[in-house]
Design a protein around this motif. Structure first.
Motif, PDB file in Angstrom:
ATOM      1  N   ASP A  48       0.844  -1.183   0.000  1.00  0.00           N
ATOM      2  CA  ASP A  48       0.000   0.000   0.000  1.00  0.00           C
ATOM      3  C   ASP A  48       0.889   1.247   0.000  1.00  0.00           C
ATOM      4  O   ASP A  48       1.690   1.433   0.924  1.00  0.00           O
ATOM      5  CB  ASP A  48      -0.897  -0.016   1.244  1.00  0.00           C
ATOM      6  CG  ASP A  48      -1.906   1.118   1.248  1.00  0.00           C
ATOM      7  OD1 ASP A  48      -1.738   2.079   0.465  1.00  0.00           O
ATOM      8  OD2 ASP A  48      -2.865   1.044   2.036  1.00  0.00           O
ATOM      9  N   ASP A  51       1.595   3.282   3.115  1.00  0.00           N
ATOM     10  CA  ASP A  51       2.485   2.792   4.176  1.00  0.00           C
ATOM     11  C   ASP A  51       3.923   3.278   4.033  1.00  0.00           C
ATOM     12  O   ASP A  51       4.768   2.968   4.869  1.00  0.00           O
ATOM     13  CB  ASP A  51       2.520   1.261   4.161  1.00  0.00           C
ATOM     14  CG  ASP A  51       1.205   0.655   4.586  1.00  0.00           C
ATOM     15  OD1 ASP A  51       0.383   1.375   5.170  1.00  0.00           O
ATOM     16  OD2 ASP A  51       1.008  -0.548   4.325  1.00  0.00           O
ATOM     17  N   ALA A  54       5.649   5.093   6.893  1.00  0.00           N
ATOM     18  CA  ALA A  54       5.928   4.189   8.012  1.00  0.00           C
ATOM     19  C   ALA A  54       7.142   3.315   7.698  1.00  0.00           C
ATOM     20  O   ALA A  54       7.964   3.031   8.576  1.00  0.00           O
ATOM     21  CB  ALA A  54       4.707   3.330   8.303  1.00  0.00           C
ATOM     22  N   ARG A  55       7.260   2.878   6.450  1.00  0.00           N
ATOM     23  CA  ARG A  55       8.438   2.088   6.070  1.00  0.00           C
ATOM     24  C   ARG A  55       9.693   2.946   6.161  1.00  0.00           C
ATOM     25  O   ARG A  55      10.761   2.475   6.532  1.00  0.00           O
ATOM     26  CB  ARG A  55       8.253   1.524   4.664  1.00  0.00           C
ATOM     27  CG  ARG A  55       7.123   0.527   4.581  1.00  0.00           C
ATOM     28  CD  ARG A  55       7.006  -0.136   3.211  1.00  0.00           C
ATOM     29  NE  ARG A  55       5.778  -0.891   3.146  1.00  0.00           N
ATOM     30  CZ  ARG A  55       5.599  -2.096   3.700  1.00  0.00           C
ATOM     31  NH1 ARG A  55       6.602  -2.677   4.328  1.00  0.00           N
ATOM     32  NH2 ARG A  55       4.444  -2.711   3.632  1.00  0.00           N
ATOM     33  N   MET A  56       9.557   4.223   5.834  1.00  0.00           N
ATOM     34  CA  MET A  56      10.694   5.135   5.967  1.00  0.00           C
ATOM     35  C   MET A  56      11.164   5.189   7.413  1.00  0.00           C
ATOM     36  O   MET A  56      12.364   5.189   7.700  1.00  0.00           O
ATOM     37  CB  MET A  56      10.300   6.531   5.485  1.00  0.00           C
ATOM     38  CG  MET A  56      11.408   7.567   5.630  1.00  0.00           C
ATOM     39  SD  MET A  56      10.891   9.187   5.010  1.00  0.00           S
ATOM     40  CE  MET A  56       9.736   9.683   6.292  1.00  0.00           C
ATOM     41  N   ARG A  58      10.901   2.860   9.608  1.00  0.00           N
ATOM     42  CA  ARG A  58      11.633   1.622   9.902  1.00  0.00           C
ATOM     43  C   ARG A  58      13.108   1.773   9.525  1.00  0.00           C
ATOM     44  O   ARG A  58      13.991   1.271  10.197  1.00  0.00           O
ATOM     45  CB  ARG A  58      11.068   0.463   9.078  1.00  0.00           C
ATOM     46  CG  ARG A  58       9.731  -0.059   9.499  1.00  0.00           C
ATOM     47  CD  ARG A  58       9.412  -1.280   8.663  1.00  0.00           C
ATOM     48  NE  ARG A  58       8.077  -1.782   8.909  1.00  0.00           N
ATOM     49  CZ  ARG A  58       7.545  -2.806   8.241  1.00  0.00           C
ATOM     50  NH1 ARG A  58       8.259  -3.406   7.303  1.00  0.00           N
ATOM     51  NH2 ARG A  58       6.338  -3.226   8.514  1.00  0.00           N
ATOM     52  N   ASP A  64      13.471  -0.984  15.643  1.00  0.00           N
ATOM     53  CA  ASP A  64      12.391  -1.777  15.065  1.00  0.00           C
ATOM     54  C   ASP A  64      13.012  -2.728  14.054  1.00  0.00           C
ATOM     55  O   ASP A  64      13.519  -2.298  13.034  1.00  0.00           O
ATOM     56  CB  ASP A  64      11.374  -0.864  14.381  1.00  0.00           C
ATOM     57  CG  ASP A  64      10.058  -1.586  14.139  1.00  0.00           C
ATOM     58  OD1 ASP A  64      10.102  -2.812  13.956  1.00  0.00           O
ATOM     59  OD2 ASP A  64       9.017  -0.918  14.142  1.00  0.00           O
ATOM     60  N   ARG A  65      12.968  -3.971  14.354  1.00  0.00           N
ATOM     61  CA  ARG A  65      13.717  -4.926  13.545  1.00  0.00           C
ATOM     62  C   ARG A  65      12.960  -5.387  12.299  1.00  0.00           C
ATOM     63  O   ARG A  65      13.423  -6.238  11.569  1.00  0.00           O
ATOM     64  CB  ARG A  65      14.108  -6.137  14.403  1.00  0.00           C
ATOM     65  CG  ARG A  65      15.186  -5.795  15.428  1.00  0.00           C
ATOM     66  CD  ARG A  65      15.569  -7.020  16.234  1.00  0.00           C
ATOM     67  NE  ARG A  65      14.497  -7.390  17.129  1.00  0.00           N
ATOM     68  CZ  ARG A  65      14.386  -6.966  18.389  1.00  0.00           C
ATOM     69  NH1 ARG A  65      15.299  -6.154  18.869  1.00  0.00           N
ATOM     70  NH2 ARG A  65      13.390  -7.338  19.165  1.00  0.00           N
ATOM     71  N   GLU A  66      11.786  -4.820  12.074  1.00  0.00           N
ATOM     72  CA  GLU A  66      11.047  -5.206  10.877  1.00  0.00           C
ATOM     73  C   GLU A  66      11.805  -4.728   9.642  1.00  0.00           C
ATOM     74  O   GLU A  66      12.140  -3.550   9.536  1.00  0.00           O
ATOM     75  CB  GLU A  66       9.659  -4.535  10.886  1.00  0.00           C
ATOM     76  CG  GLU A  66       8.762  -4.972  12.011  1.00  0.00           C
ATOM     77  CD  GLU A  66       8.210  -6.366  11.805  1.00  0.00           C
ATOM     78  OE1 GLU A  66       8.214  -6.817  10.647  1.00  0.00           O
ATOM     79  OE2 GLU A  66       7.802  -6.990  12.794  1.00  0.00           O
ATOM     80  N   ASP A  70       9.762  -6.036   4.295  1.00  0.00           N
ATOM     81  CA  ASP A  70       9.261  -7.326   4.795  1.00  0.00           C
ATOM     82  C   ASP A  70      10.014  -8.531   4.247  1.00  0.00           C
ATOM     83  O   ASP A  70       9.488  -9.655   4.226  1.00  0.00           O
ATOM     84  CB  ASP A  70       7.759  -7.492   4.479  1.00  0.00           C
ATOM     85  CG  ASP A  70       6.933  -6.310   4.947  1.00  0.00           C
ATOM     86  OD1 ASP A  70       7.368  -5.643   5.895  1.00  0.00           O
ATOM     87  OD2 ASP A  70       5.874  -6.044   4.352  1.00  0.00           O
TER      88      ASP A  70
END
Lengths: 532, 175
Positions: A48, A51, A54-56, A58, A64-66, A70
């Protein structure tokens, strides 16, 4: 149906494309616009766009280990058993858009010399086509990717038209390099970027988030979702979370009949088509061919040459950095605006190509320091002032000539989430590549020393790493004993199977590969359309 | 150096709280929002006064609006903040009769060091000091130093995470 999404196969379509990265998306868009029925199967999800901020985060915030996109886990398991470690998941993305979601967005044409290294220098292998053969496709690819560039590069191969968008102007940091380079007789020039310097119908102009790699929240950086959208607008069907498990062929072994794919609920489906295009990147493409072995083809599909997976080639990073006694204005943007291709073409076979990049993002950003600091308040501010402000660095890509022992093969000792053997990346560096990295470091150091830089780091032959440009594993050629695909990108062995992407590269030069991937995708689309 | 409305919006953009949807697997998930209590907000302000440079003003308004906006978009984050504030107060209660937010400024810094939050790795799933580092300390530091005001203190008016356009990278330090 899985979660409201229909992932059951379509009836027999004109073309089935495996992979929704730049190669697959371009092929799908071209064929769909020509009126053909197209289904695209991608192993990963449809991300999406909402998102992306939010990924930025990360990426920018520790803790945040995500993974940003993904990647990881059983789906993406791999081995790396060569002399060099290969962190395969560090920069690839499975999903609609593929690794262009993560990429930097640098788009240069290969040089004329890249296509004839054997003829000119007696090293490696010539491509079965010339720069002139690919030239119109390069121009078309630049249009497709809305490349921002200028015709100021004295080392670039001939071109017929300006870039679609104007180049990003040089940075303040570039101006610091320019003086030293002029003193040393090194010519500098702009960088072609697949990033909107002006708004287009498909995206706004760059707004300077500064996190191009690994994520552009604004969508100003080209990614393959643009061509996926175009393909879908023209009637193509894109099925996400549908990893292809194997390709199956007819009794004679002449044609692929179906792509067998899995859906999240564990069901396997068969998508039938008249033509199949595998565009899953330089690692997953050979892996899929090897996984598709049959009684007729016990060594894997399209592998009568035994070269599927062989000649795995990457670019190496070389770099030198340090501090100046003046502000360098780094980290305002996440892309580069000046390069030098002066050391690209080789005078002999002793070394490979070198592409110099003058970085606009040397050293840490203030938030990088703050979130890892052991000080607070005014002490922290002082610490950040010491770490940010005066950093400077020259990076670059270095060529690695293809060698058969570098390869992607199956690791029968490990399986992925579907029980398939994982890819094993066997990768090493040879003496000539090391020598080329050392030469790049020498040039980089001379520039920085001319500027008066206090040099404090070097990425050289011992600590270099890959640029994650996976090339060569289904190489192109005219001799079926010496190559996997023909100059049409169709495999020698199967009449309706094409392989599109950097895996078809015969040699990789030292240019970022995506513009050439796009050019080959457009060429392959023409040939597939001719057969349909 | 005053934190203004532009910095607030920047901080929210950088954290993704301004967007209406969330990653399915990220901690910045835009699930149903949660409330931030007055006490949690007071604690964040009290921390920010220690974490931010002394020359910065308007910290309270920046943090309150930032935290409220952010939590409104992310219930999981709200729970993490509340839990981390509870852990911090619990630690403080071993020596003081007041919560962290009511300590004198100098003691707030000492508490963080005594609890070794300064050397802790940020980890949302870690032990108390690691969660405090993640949910409280790094949250506030990230917000501040991805704003033009915060990063501008060291000469970077368009820091990574801030969509500050494509002009500043061309400007010299004196322009």
């Amino acid at each position: 149906m899985n979660g409201g999404v229909d992932r059951t196969p379509s009836g027999r379509v004109d073309a089935c494309v495996v992979g929704a990265g730049p190669a697959g998306a371009l092929v799908a868009a071209e064929l769909a616009s020509a009126g053909y029925d197209v289904v695209v199967l991608d192993a990963g999800p449809r991300f999406d766009p909402a998102d992306r901020e939010a990924r930025m985060e990360r990426h920018l915030r520790p803790g945040d280990r995500e993974p940003v996109w993904d990647m990881g886990g059983e789906r993406d398991a791999y081995s790396a058993t060569g002399a060099r470690e290969y962190p395969l998941n560090a920069a690839r993305v499975k999903g609609v858009g593929g690794s262009t979601l993560h990429w930097q967005g640098m788009v240069m044409r290969l040089h004329e010399q890249d296509f004839r290294l054997d003829s000119e220098l007696g090293v490696a292998t010539d491509w079965p086509l010339s720069y002139d053969d690919l030239r119109p496709y390069y121009a078309a690819a630049e249009e497709e990717l809305s490349v921002a560039g200028a015709s100021d590069n004295p080392f670039a191969p001939p071109r017929e038209t300006p870039h679609p968008l104007p180049a990003f102007p040089p940075s303040y940091s570039d101006s610091l390099f320019a003086e030293a380079c002029e003193e040393l007789g090194i010519a500098t020039h702009s960088v072609p970027n697949a990033r909107n310097s002006e708004p287009t119908d498909e995206g706004g102009a760059c707004v300077g988030y500064g996190t191009c790699k690994p994520v552009c929240p604004s969508g100003a950086k080209y990614d393959a979702t643009r061509h996926v959208a175009r393909a879908e607008a023209d009637g193509a069907r894109v099925v996400d979370r549908a990893p292809v498990q194997r390709l199956v062929h007819d009794d004679a072994g002449d044609r692929v009949t179906a792509a067998v794919y899995a859906t999240p609920d564990g069901t396997e489906h068969r998508q039938e088509a008249r033509e199949f295009v595998v565009a899953a990147g330089g690692v997953e493409t050979p892996r899929l061919l090897l996984l598709s072995k049959s009684e007729r083809y016990p060594d894997g599909l399209a592998n009568s040459s035994g070269l599927v997976g062989r000649y795995f080639t990457d670019h190496l990073f070389a770099g030198v950095g340090g501090t100046l006694d003046e502000p360098t204005r780094q980290k305002h943007v996440g892309f580069n605006t000046t390069e030098s291709h002066q050391f690209y073409d080789r005078s002999d076979g002793a070394r490979g190509a070198i592409k110099l990049e003058f970085l606009n993002y040397a050293g840490p950003a203030p938030a990088d320091v703050a979130t890892g600091a052991e000080t607070f308040g005014d002490d922290l501010l002082a610490e950040i002032r010491g770490a940010y402000g005066n950093r400077i660095a020259v990076g670059g890509l270095v060529e690695q000539y293809p060698r058969a022992e570098n390869r992607v093969r199956l690791d029968p000792s490990r399986t992925d989430a579907h029980g398939n053997p994982v890819p094993d990346v066997v990768w090493s560096l040879d003496r000539r590549t090391r020598a080329t990295i050392e030469r790049a470091n020498e040039i980089q150091r001379s520039i920085l020393e001319e500027m008066g830089t206090d040099v404090d780091w070097t990425v050289g032959p011992e600590n270099t790493g890959p640029a994650f440009h996976h090339m060569g594993t289904t190489r192109m050629g005219t001799d079926p004993d010496e190559s996997v695909v023909a100059p049409t990108l169709r495999t020698h062995d199967l009449a309706n199977l094409s392989v599109v992407g950097s895996s078809a590269f015969v040699t990789g030069g030292a240019m970022n590969p995506t513009l050439t991937i796009a050019a080959l995708a457009l060429k392959a689309s023409d040939h597939v359309a001719e057969r349909l | 150096m005053e934190l203004d409305r532009r910095d607030l919006l920047t901080a929210l953009a950088a954290t993704g709280a301004g967007s209406t949807a969330g990653c399915s697997s990220t901690r910045r998930q835009a699930t149903d929002g949660g409330d931030v209590s007055d006490h949690d907000a007071d604690t964040l302000v009290a921390l920010a006064e220690v974490l931010y440079p002394s020359s910065v003003s308007n910290v309270g308004e920046f943090v309150r609006e930032y935290s409220l906006e952010r939590v409104a978009a992310d219930a999981e984050y709200a729970a993490g903040v509340a839990e981390a504030v509870g852990s911090l107060d619990e630690y403080v209660s071993e020596w003081h009769d007041v919560p962290y937010a009511e300590l004198p400024t100098v003691e707030r810094g000492e508490i963080l060091r005594h609890m070794t939050v300064d050397t802790a790795d940020p980890d949302p799933d870690g032990v108390a000091r690691e969660r405090i580092r993640y949910y409280l300390v790094n949250e506030l530091l990230y917000a501040f130093y991805t704003t033009p005001t915060g990063a501008g203190l060291v000469g970077l008016e368009n820091p990574p995470g801030h969509p500050g356009g494509t002009r500043s990278y061309r400007r010299g330090p004196d322009s």
